[in-house]
Write a protein that holds these residues in place. Structure first.
Motif, PDB file in Angstrom:
ATOM      1  N   VAL A 341       0.834  -1.204   0.000  1.00 46.32           N
ATOM      2  CA  VAL A 341       0.000   0.000   0.000  1.00 46.32           C
ATOM      3  C   VAL A 341       0.867   1.252   0.000  1.00 46.32           C
ATOM      4  O   VAL A 341       1.805   1.368   0.791  1.00 46.32           O
ATOM      5  CB  VAL A 341      -0.947  -0.002   1.222  1.00 46.32           C
ATOM      6  N   ARG A 342       0.547   2.203  -0.868  1.00 43.79           N
ATOM      7  CA  ARG A 342       1.320   3.442  -0.985  1.00 43.79           C
ATOM      8  C   ARG A 342       0.456   4.650  -0.622  1.00 43.79           C
ATOM      9  O   ARG A 342       0.297   5.596  -1.379  1.00 43.79           O
ATOM     10  CB  ARG A 342       1.867   3.571  -2.408  1.00 43.79           C
ATOM     11  N   SER A 343      -0.108   4.596   0.550  1.00 42.37           N
ATOM     12  CA  SER A 343      -0.923   5.685   1.063  1.00 42.37           C
ATOM     13  C   SER A 343      -0.982   5.532   2.576  1.00 42.37           C
ATOM     14  O   SER A 343      -0.695   4.456   3.117  1.00 42.37           O
ATOM     15  CB  SER A 343      -2.330   5.639   0.459  1.00 42.37           C
ATOM     16  N   ASN A 344      -1.375   6.601   3.279  1.00 42.06           N
ATOM     17  CA  ASN A 344      -1.328   6.592   4.739  1.00 42.06           C
ATOM     18  C   ASN A 344      -2.536   5.945   5.400  1.00 42.06           C
ATOM     19  O   ASN A 344      -2.440   5.446   6.517  1.00 42.06           O
ATOM     20  CB  ASN A 344      -1.201   8.030   5.259  1.00 42.06           C
ATOM     21  N   PHE A 345      -3.691   5.945   4.719  1.00 41.21           N
ATOM     22  CA  PHE A 345      -4.918   5.486   5.365  1.00 41.21           C
ATOM     23  C   PHE A 345      -5.814   4.860   4.307  1.00 41.21           C
ATOM     24  O   PHE A 345      -6.402   5.560   3.476  1.00 41.21           O
ATOM     25  CB  PHE A 345      -5.602   6.668   6.045  1.00 41.21           C
ATOM     26  N   VAL A 346      -5.927   3.536   4.353  1.00 41.74           N
ATOM     27  CA  VAL A 346      -6.559   2.765   3.282  1.00 41.74           C
ATOM     28  C   VAL A 346      -7.370   1.630   3.901  1.00 41.74           C
ATOM     29  O   VAL A 346      -7.062   1.159   5.000  1.00 41.74           O
ATOM     30  CB  VAL A 346      -5.480   2.199   2.324  1.00 41.74           C
ATOM     31  N   THR A 347      -8.395   1.180   3.193  1.00 41.61           N
ATOM     32  CA  THR A 347      -9.073  -0.063   3.568  1.00 41.61           C
ATOM     33  C   THR A 347      -8.818  -1.126   2.512  1.00 41.61           C
ATOM     34  O   THR A 347      -8.732  -0.828   1.319  1.00 41.61           O
ATOM     35  CB  THR A 347     -10.596   0.121   3.721  1.00 41.61           C
ATOM     36  N   VAL A 348      -8.688  -2.363   2.978  1.00 40.98           N
ATOM     37  CA  VAL A 348      -8.574  -3.529   2.103  1.00 40.98           C
ATOM     38  C   VAL A 348      -9.708  -4.467   2.482  1.00 40.98           C
ATOM     39  O   VAL A 348      -9.797  -4.914   3.631  1.00 40.98           O
ATOM     40  CB  VAL A 348      -7.226  -4.248   2.273  1.00 40.98           C
ATOM     41  N   ASP A 349     -10.584  -4.753   1.532  1.00 39.83           N
ATOM     42  CA  ASP A 349     -11.688  -5.681   1.780  1.00 39.83           C
ATOM     43  C   ASP A 349     -11.307  -7.060   1.257  1.00 39.83           C
ATOM     44  O   ASP A 349     -10.969  -7.220   0.077  1.00 39.83           O
ATOM     45  CB  ASP A 349     -12.964  -5.198   1.091  1.00 39.83           C
ATOM     46  N   LEU A 350     -11.376  -8.037   2.152  1.00 43.11           N
ATOM     47  CA  LEU A 350     -11.024  -9.417   1.831  1.00 43.11           C
ATOM     48  C   LEU A 350     -12.261 -10.292   1.875  1.00 43.11           C
ATOM     49  O   LEU A 350     -13.208 -10.007   2.618  1.00 43.11           O
ATOM     50  CB  LEU A 350      -9.996  -9.957   2.835  1.00 43.11           C
ATOM     51  N   ALA A 351     -12.246 -11.358   1.112  1.00 38.39           N
ATOM     52  CA  ALA A 351     -13.325 -12.340   1.154  1.00 38.39           C
ATOM     53  C   ALA A 351     -12.718 -13.737   1.093  1.00 38.39           C
ATOM     54  O   ALA A 351     -11.610 -13.922   0.584  1.00 38.39           O
ATOM     55  CB  ALA A 351     -14.296 -12.130   0.004  1.00 38.39           C
ATOM     56  N   ARG A 352     -13.475 -14.691   1.633  1.00 37.45           N
ATOM     57  CA  ARG A 352     -13.019 -16.089   1.571  1.00 37.45           C
ATOM     58  C   ARG A 352     -13.754 -16.800   0.446  1.00 37.45           C
ATOM     59  O   ARG A 352     -14.978 -16.830   0.404  1.00 37.45           O
ATOM     60  CB  ARG A 352     -13.285 -16.794   2.901  1.00 37.45           C
TER      61      ARG A 352
END
Length: 391
Positions: A341-352
């Motif tokens: 990640v190249r930003s200070n504040f990010v969300t990553v949504d994961l799924a199974r």
């Protein structure tokens, strides 16, 4: 009842790193843009957002005159003594690590009240941080209207999504007032829009194609070689609560139905469409039930908040009471994702997936990503200075 304070916030100097390079025999030099009114001295102490310490040991006066830009607004070259034997992580340095402000949308009818959808977050953030409000509606008209506490320094926005051009105007207007949003306009666009982040995570996310004009015929032409089921969305959002009408394409080779679903999506998005049309291959996920309102299938999914290159918190996307359990190997994989990640504040949504493997579903700018089922108190406690994220 709301209590409103009109106070002068504590000023925290903010340096945003624009570039870094090596000078032989002298070490790294950071080209920085510094906060309005800041004065940098030899010996000043700064922190990156992970808490590493840096003392100013040299200032490079190599700035050149640029037409239309005052001397004080030009970037500055700074050399640091690395007190923790590490280079700067990220691109922001501050003089007070614990002074983080929050900026929320106000109520459209009552400007000195927070938007009703952010009441809980506003109350939790206000326990330990200065909070201000602004009018989203005025911003749409190109005007910045601020209310509540008089904040300055490093600030996190929590509110509704903005198109990249609107965020850029917002960022620039706040910067003029000494308020510095945690993510630059470039960082915001990179993770708010799918084309911005997709290439960095290709192979770990869902196969996707896109066009840039919102043209149905164009995306249908691009989809000629595709097979199977697909989801239609724009660069930011789908209409998943209109699952069969404007989101899910059961068979992409059925061009009549595909055209109908894509056209429905584009028409219903209207002026809200961001960028162009995206087709993402439908992944069979581990299903955990159905949405109580729309009836769409819901799956085992997680929202990961990333702050300053570290996991801030992880929550279940759909059910607060469900456990968040990952194997050691999965945690290692998540850390590898966060490391890109190249930003200070990010969300990553994961799924199974149905086969048990994790996959990235989306990335987003953390400022405009909802908490989903993450507890507000837990979330805002993460930003306290003594939290282990800063260790």
């Amino acid at each position: 009842m709301y209590l409103w304070k009109k106070v002068i916030g504590f000023m925290t100097d903010v340096l945003r790193i624009l570039d870094r390079f090596m000078i032989t025999g002298r070490g790294p030099v950071y080209t920085v843009k510094y906060s309005k009114g800041a004065v940098i001295h030899i010996g000043d102490l700064f922190y990156d957002l992970q808490g590493h310490r840096f003392r100013v040991k040299g200032i490079e006066m190599f700035r050149r005159t640029v037409e239309g830009v005052s001397f004080d607004e030009l970037p500055l070259g700074v050399m640091f003594e690395m007190l923790d034997s590490t280079e700067v992580t990220g691109n922001i340095l501050v003089t007070d690590l614990g002074n983080i402000n929050f900026l929320f949308c106000n109520h459209p009818l009552y400007p000195r009240k927070v938007d009703m959808d952010y009441e809980t977050e506003y109350q939790e953030a206000g326990l330990h941080h200065a909070c201000a409000l602004f009018s989203y509606e005025d911003l749409e008209d190109g005007k910045l209207s601020l209310y509540g506490e008089n904040i300055s320094g490093l600030t996190i926005y929590r509110g509704w999504m903005m198109k990249p051009e609107m965020y850029k105007a917002f960022y620039n207007m706040l910067e003029e007032k000494g308020i510095y949003l945690i993510n630059s306009p470039e960082e915001y666009e990179r993770y708010h829009t799918l084309p911005g982040w997709y290439n960095d995570f290709e192979g770990e996310t869902v196969e996707s194609i896109w066009e840039a004009e919102g043209n149905v015929d164009s995306i249908l032409e691009m989809s000629k070689s595709l097979e199977g089921s697909y989801i239609v969305k724009d660069y930011v959002k789908s209409r998943k609560h209109e699952w069969y009408d404007a989101c899910y394409i059961a068979d992409i080779t059925d061009k009549v139905n595909a055209s109908k679903v894509i056209s429905n999506f584009v028409g219903r998005q209207g002026a809200s469409l961001v960028g162009g049309i995206v087709l993402r291959k439908f992944e069979t996920l581990k299903q955990i039930g159905f949405h109580e309102k729309s009836g769409i299938p819901i799956s085992e999914e997680y929202r990961v908040y990333v702050y300053a290159g570290k996991v801030l918190t992880i929550g279940n996307y759909w059910k607060r009471t469900a456990d968040v359990n990952f194997s050691k190997e999965e945690l290692t994989w998540i850390e590898s994702i966060v490391g890109k990640v190249r930003s200070n504040f990010v969300t990553v949504d994961l799924a199974r997936r149905e086969d048990g493997a994790l996959i990235i579903m989306e990335l987003g700018d953390g400022q405009v990503s909802g908490l989903q089922e993450i507890d507000g108190k837990e979330f805002y406690c993460c930003f306290n200075k003594d939290n282990n994220i800063f260790q």
